[in-house]
Design a protein around this motif. Structure first.
Motif, PDB file in Angstrom:
ATOM      1  N   VAL A 270       5.809  -1.522 -25.366  1.00 29.19           N
ATOM      2  CA  VAL A 270       5.464  -0.145 -24.996  1.00 29.19           C
ATOM      3  C   VAL A 270       4.301  -0.133 -24.003  1.00 29.19           C
ATOM      4  CG1 VAL A 270       4.548   2.028 -25.868  1.00 29.19           C
ATOM      5  CG2 VAL A 270       6.345   0.842 -27.137  1.00 29.19           C
ATOM      6  N   ALA A 271       3.272  -0.972 -24.245  1.00 27.43           N
ATOM      7  CA  ALA A 271       2.119  -1.023 -23.344  1.00 27.43           C
ATOM      8  C   ALA A 271       2.530  -1.474 -21.949  1.00 27.43           C
ATOM      9  CB  ALA A 271       1.062  -1.958 -23.920  1.00 27.43           C
ATOM     10  N   GLU A 272       3.424  -2.464 -21.870  1.00 31.31           N
ATOM     11  CA  GLU A 272       3.886  -2.933 -20.567  1.00 31.31           C
ATOM     12  C   GLU A 272       4.625  -1.831 -19.808  1.00 31.31           C
ATOM     13  OE1 GLU A 272       6.168  -6.336 -21.820  1.00 31.31           O
ATOM     14  OE2 GLU A 272       4.696  -7.718 -20.956  1.00 31.31           O
ATOM     15  N   LEU A 273       5.499  -1.126 -20.506  1.00 29.41           N
ATOM     16  CA  LEU A 273       6.269  -0.073 -19.845  1.00 29.41           C
ATOM     17  C   LEU A 273       5.374   1.069 -19.384  1.00 29.41           C
ATOM     18  CD1 LEU A 273       9.417   0.033 -22.166  1.00 29.41           C
ATOM     19  CD2 LEU A 273       9.328  -0.733 -19.783  1.00 29.41           C
ATOM     20  N   LEU A 274       4.396   1.453 -20.212  1.00 31.28           N
ATOM     21  CA  LEU A 274       3.496   2.525 -19.824  1.00 31.28           C
ATOM     22  C   LEU A 274       2.634   2.124 -18.630  1.00 31.28           C
ATOM     23  CD1 LEU A 274       2.330   3.874 -23.298  1.00 31.28           C
ATOM     24  CD2 LEU A 274       3.850   5.007 -21.654  1.00 31.28           C
TER      25      LEU A 274
ATOM     26  N   THR B  72       0.795  -1.228   0.000  1.00 30.74           N
ATOM     27  CA  THR B  72       0.000   0.000   0.000  1.00 30.74           C
ATOM     28  C   THR B  72       0.829   1.281   0.000  1.00 30.74           C
ATOM     29  OG1 THR B  72      -0.129  -0.058   2.413  1.00 30.74           O
ATOM     30  CG2 THR B  72      -1.869  -1.179   1.201  1.00 30.74           C
ATOM     31  N   ASP B  73       2.139   1.180   0.124  1.00 32.53           N
ATOM     32  CA  ASP B  73       2.966   2.377   0.209  1.00 32.53           C
ATOM     33  C   ASP B  73       2.961   3.125  -1.116  1.00 32.53           C
ATOM     34  OD1 ASP B  73       4.762   4.325   0.714  1.00 32.53           O
ATOM     35  OD2 ASP B  73       6.477   3.011   1.113  1.00 32.53           O
ATOM     36  N   PRO B  74       2.396   4.346  -1.168  1.00 32.48           N
ATOM     37  CA  PRO B  74       2.353   5.071  -2.429  1.00 32.48           C
ATOM     38  C   PRO B  74       3.730   5.496  -2.903  1.00 32.48           C
ATOM     39  CG  PRO B  74       1.568   6.464  -0.641  1.00 32.48           C
ATOM     40  CD  PRO B  74       1.763   5.106  -0.067  1.00 32.48           C
ATOM     41  N   GLY B  75       4.703   5.558  -1.999  1.00 37.22           N
ATOM     42  CA  GLY B  75       6.043   5.934  -2.413  1.00 37.22           C
ATOM     43  C   GLY B  75       6.667   4.924  -3.357  1.00 37.22           C
ATOM     44  N   LEU B  76       6.350   3.643  -3.112  1.00 37.12           N
ATOM     45  CA  LEU B  76       6.856   2.613  -4.005  1.00 37.12           C
ATOM     46  C   LEU B  76       6.318   2.809  -5.409  1.00 37.12           C
ATOM     47  CD1 LEU B  76       6.489  -0.509  -1.690  1.00 37.12           C
ATOM     48  CD2 LEU B  76       8.603   0.696  -2.276  1.00 37.12           C
ATOM     49  N   HIS B  77       5.037   3.164  -5.483  1.00 37.62           N
ATOM     50  CA  HIS B  77       4.394   3.372  -6.779  1.00 37.62           C
ATOM     51  C   HIS B  77       5.014   4.581  -7.492  1.00 37.62           C
ATOM     52  CE1 HIS B  77       1.054   5.069  -9.323  1.00 37.62           C
ATOM     53  NE2 HIS B  77       1.150   3.838  -9.791  1.00 37.62           N
ATOM     54  N   ALA B  78       5.275   5.644  -6.746  1.00 35.69           N
ATOM     55  CA  ALA B  78       5.807   6.850  -7.356  1.00 35.69           C
ATOM     56  C   ALA B  78       7.232   6.649  -7.851  1.00 35.69           C
ATOM     57  CB  ALA B  78       5.746   8.005  -6.346  1.00 35.69           C
ATOM     58  N   SER B  79       8.077   5.997  -7.033  1.00 37.58           N
ATOM     59  CA  SER B  79       9.451   5.778  -7.444  1.00 37.58           C
ATOM     60  C   SER B  79       9.531   4.851  -8.639  1.00 37.58           C
ATOM     61  CB  SER B  79      10.258   5.218  -6.268  1.00 37.58           C
ATOM     62  OG  SER B  79       9.723   3.964  -5.875  1.00 37.58           O
ATOM     63  N   GLY B  80       8.587   3.863  -8.686  1.00 38.71           N
ATOM     64  CA  GLY B  80       8.601   2.957  -9.825  1.00 38.71           C
ATOM     65  C   GLY B  80       8.261   3.672 -11.111  1.00 38.71           C
ATOM     66  N   SER B  81       7.331   4.618 -11.057  1.00 39.67           N
ATOM     67  CA  SER B  81       6.928   5.322 -12.268  1.00 39.67           C
ATOM     68  C   SER B  81       8.025   6.232 -12.774  1.00 39.67           C
ATOM     69  CB  SER B  81       5.649   6.129 -11.996  1.00 39.67           C
ATOM     70  OG  SER B  81       5.896   7.107 -10.997  1.00 39.67           O
TER      71      SER B  81
ATOM     72  N   GLU C  95      12.412   6.522 -18.564  1.00 39.62           N
ATOM     73  CA  GLU C  95      13.794   6.200 -18.910  1.00 39.62           C
ATOM     74  C   GLU C  95      13.884   4.850 -19.621  1.00 39.62           C
ATOM     75  OE1 GLU C  95      18.058   5.403 -16.647  1.00 39.62           O
ATOM     76  OE2 GLU C  95      16.408   6.391 -15.588  1.00 39.62           O
ATOM     77  N   ASP C  96      13.157   3.837 -19.085  1.00 32.80           N
ATOM     78  CA  ASP C  96      13.162   2.522 -19.725  1.00 32.80           C
ATOM     79  C   ASP C  96      12.552   2.587 -21.121  1.00 32.80           C
ATOM     80  OD1 ASP C  96      14.278   1.510 -17.457  1.00 32.80           O
ATOM     81  OD2 ASP C  96      12.373   0.783 -16.615  1.00 32.80           O
ATOM     82  N   LEU C  97      11.468   3.337 -21.270  1.00 38.99           N
ATOM     83  CA  LEU C  97      10.809   3.450 -22.564  1.00 38.99           C
ATOM     84  C   LEU C  97      11.717   4.140 -23.578  1.00 38.99           C
ATOM     85  CD1 LEU C  97       8.228   3.023 -24.199  1.00 38.99           C
ATOM     86  CD2 LEU C  97       7.379   5.196 -23.321  1.00 38.99           C
ATOM     87  N   ARG C  98      12.416   5.205 -23.134  1.00 37.88           N
ATOM     88  CA  ARG C  98      13.312   5.921 -24.035  1.00 37.88           C
ATOM     89  C   ARG C  98      14.455   5.020 -24.496  1.00 37.88           C
ATOM     90  NH1 ARG C  98      14.619   9.502 -20.791  1.00 37.88           N
ATOM     91  NH2 ARG C  98      12.944  10.983 -21.244  1.00 37.88           N
ATOM     92  N   ARG C  99      15.025   4.243 -23.576  1.00 42.76           N
ATOM     93  CA  ARG C  99      16.114   3.339 -23.951  1.00 42.76           C
ATOM     94  C   ARG C  99      15.651   2.290 -24.947  1.00 42.76           C
ATOM     95  NH1 ARG C  99      17.885   3.335 -18.393  1.00 42.76           N
ATOM     96  NH2 ARG C  99      16.770   1.363 -18.109  1.00 42.76           N
TER      97      ARG C  99
END
Length: 622
Positions: A385-389, A346-355, A360-364
């Motif tokens: 692309v869909a997975e990364l987004l 439930t930690d929203p920080g994990l969600h934010a840091s993951g996003s 960066e991954d999509l650009r690479r």
């Protein structure tokens, strides 16, 4: 004792060489008969009431071991001694394992009182005798469902009707609802709500061959005068359902789940599951009649289908606890996608840091494709692309609660063929249409909901059913070849003709038992259709494309009966109040009712008392 039987006993005694002595006054019996036992050991001989010598029980037991069950029961009618030996527990244990070909390491059913009674249960209490054929449908019958009381059942058919039947000793038709005036092509699924006052009926719209739209209708079944319910068999509401093979299901007595599908790309889409009020003619515009439950991303042309609800609160008191046994030979099919702790989930920080890493991954990845370092097909590029987004826009799973309900459905991640089962918790605040229409707890960046568990069966799923206690999920699957790889989502691997019936424990999230086999299917991937199964307290049944229905014992994992039709068997249904009654529905446009031999004898007997099991068994060998 008849003279012939005495003669037989004497010959057997003579052939045995006169060995063995019995207690209980054998010497005095020999003197009363006027005969003296001759032999080197001069042992006493046990005599029967007529003065004839008896075989030792141990020798009778050895002889009976070489006989079949019908012959053992017939021999038990000869005399009291043979009758007593014919009911020996060790004898019937051997007969049971040999006759039913059960593995010796499988113990007796936990509720069984004796091996003889257990043999009788599997032979005499399985619904395998055809008692009635219903021919009121004019086209293929696709689905059957019982009311919870067992008093009625419903059937759906390609003739575009939903028929409601009265389940009495002789089944009769109560009502037939024609859905063609609502632009339906055919009806495909039905389900009674918990108090049997409403019937959910699912169908397919008329349209192009590749059309995937359907609709759910709610029909009133108020047979008595109830103030807030309309007349019996009135159509209360209609709800759009896409794709049509979501089918739909009840969540509460007055709320049902439907689906919708939104295309995002060529092979990427989004499935939205909605909670709908069965009574949509509300008087106030401030009362919600629908609410979004979940929004789930679909990759590689997959979609959500076949929704059902399991009540987790019943897991701790199962009707039959299946032994997980040795798990070494079973593949790992279940994946827990939820967090191990409440903080992680439930930690929203994990969600934010993951996003933050998504861009960066999509650009690479895109730079690698443009530079020619990565060779990806259009489909593979769209999926990547869909997975990364989605990684930065997906609400993580909730913390698991033993009191919640599970939403269960088929899905996939590699191809359009449904090869996975998704499991998502339904939280208490989601059990009603009250509240914000778009759902609570979803931030502006959380477009999708993550699944809690995924079961990958590595094959095409063609049927699912829950045990009556909701703890075990049974799955019909046609396996892919071992080691097969899906290179193109539009070309799934070939599927086996043999159907595997898999069993999963929803409490432990483990596969239990080995796959049940016997039934077969022949259609390829792009023509594969759903074959509905059903589970009772002790049995599981399924249709098949080989013109038979099948019944297995849940504890022993053995096939007990094949039920003949003239065409594909699409659906089966046990009476929830009487597992010795089973219905089967077929492409031959008929519904057949099957009862157990025990019930048939009771119904046909001129007197209330049925014939004894052993005499019936001896005269009706399978």
């Amino acid at each position: 004792m008849p003279q012939g039987s005495r003669r037989q006993a004497w010959l057997l005694r003579k052939d045995a060489g006169g060995g063995g002595s019995k207690s209980g006054g054998g010497g005095s019996g020999a003197r009363r008969s006027g005969r003296r036992h001759r032999g080197p050991s001069r042992q006493n001989v046990t005599m029967d009431e007529g003065g004839m010598p008896l075989l030792p029980d141990s020798l009778v037991y050895q002889i009976f071991l070489s006989l079949g069950p019908a012959d053992v029961l017939a021999a038990g009618l000869v005399c009291r001694q043979w009758q007593a030996v014919s009911r020996d527990e060790f004898l019937w244990r051997e007969q049971f394992y040999r006759y039913y070909q059960v593995a010796r390491d499988v113990p007796r059913h936990p509720a069984a009182t004796s091996w003889y009674e257990e043999f009788r249960r599997l032979y005499d209490m399985v619904p395998c005798v055809e008692v009635q054929t219903l021919k009121e449908h004019t086209d293929q019958v696709l689905h059957l469902s019982f009311s919870h009381s067992g008093y009625q059942f419903a059937s759906c058919s390609k003739d575009c009707t939903v028929k409601i039947w009265n389940n009495d000793l002789t089944i009769s038709l109560l009502h037939s609802a024609d859905m063609r005036p609502y632009n339906w092509s055919y009806t495909q699924f039905s389900q009674f709500n918990q108090d049997d006052s409403l019937l959910l009926a699912s169908g397919v719209f008329l349209g192009p061959h590749n059309s995937s739209s359907g609709e759910i209708a709610v029909i009133s079944l108020a047979f008595e005068a109830v103030a807030f319910l309309p007349d019996s068999f009135a159509l209360l509401s209609r709800v759009r359902n896409k794709p049509y093979d979501v089918f739909g299901c009840w969540l509460t007595e007055t709320s049902l789940i439907s689906g919708n599908l939104h295309r995002i790309g060529d092979i990427t889409s989004c499935s939205v599951l909605w909670l709908n009020n069965a009574f949509q003619n509300v008087e106030s515009e401030n009362v919600n009649v629908v609410k979004r439950l979940f929004k789930i991303q679909n990759l590689n042309a997959s979609t959500i289908r076949t929704v059902m609800v399991a009540d987790c609160s019943r897991f701790d008191s199962p009707d039959l606890l299946l032994d997980a046994g040795n798990q070494a030979g079973l593949p790992c099919r279940v994946f827990d996608l939820g967090g191990d702790s409440e903080e992680e989930a439930t930690d929203p920080g994990l969600h934010a840091s993951g996003s933050g890493h998504v861009k960066e991954d999509l650009r690479r990845m895109l730079d690698s494709v443009l530079d020619g370092h990565a060779q990806l097909s259009d489909c593979a590029l769209e999926t990547k692309v869909a997975e990364l987004l989605a990684q930065g826009h997906t609400k993580p799973p909730e913390c698991r609660s033993p009191r919640n309900k599970y939403l269960i459905f088929t899905t996939g991640c590699l191809t359009y063929s449904p090869h996975q089962i998704g499991i998502k918790q339904i939280l208490p605040h989601q059990m009603t249409t009250a509240g914000p229409v778009l759902g609570e707890g979803r931030g502006s960046d959380a477009f999708f909901d993550a699944l809690d568990h995924v079961i990958d069966v590595h094959g095409h799923i063609i049927g699912m059913g829950l045990s009556p206690d909701n703890r075990y999920l049974y799955v019909n699957s046609r396996a892919w070849p071992p080691g097969s790889v899906v290179a193109d989502p539009m070309q799934p691997p070939p599927i086996a003709e043999e159907i595997d019936l898999l069993v999963f424990d929803l409490k432990t999230m483990r596969e239990v038992k080995r796959a049940l086999r016997a039934h077969r299917a022949y259609t390829p991937n792009d023509e594969c259709f759903f074959i509905f199964l059903d589970v009772s307290k002790d049995f599981v049944a399924s249709g098949a494309e080989d013109r038979h229905g099948y019944i297995w014992d849940r504890h022993y994992n053995i096939c007990l009966a094949k039920l003949r039709h003239e065409d594909v068997v699409n659906s089966v249904a046990f009476s929830p109040q009487e597992q010795e009654l089973l219905l089967t529905a077929s492409d031959d446009a008929t519904i057949k009712a099957w009862r157990s031999p025990r019930i048939v004898r009771v119904l046909q007997a001129p007197r209330p008392r049925p014939r004894p099991f052993f005499s019936w068994f001896a005269s009706h060998k399978r």
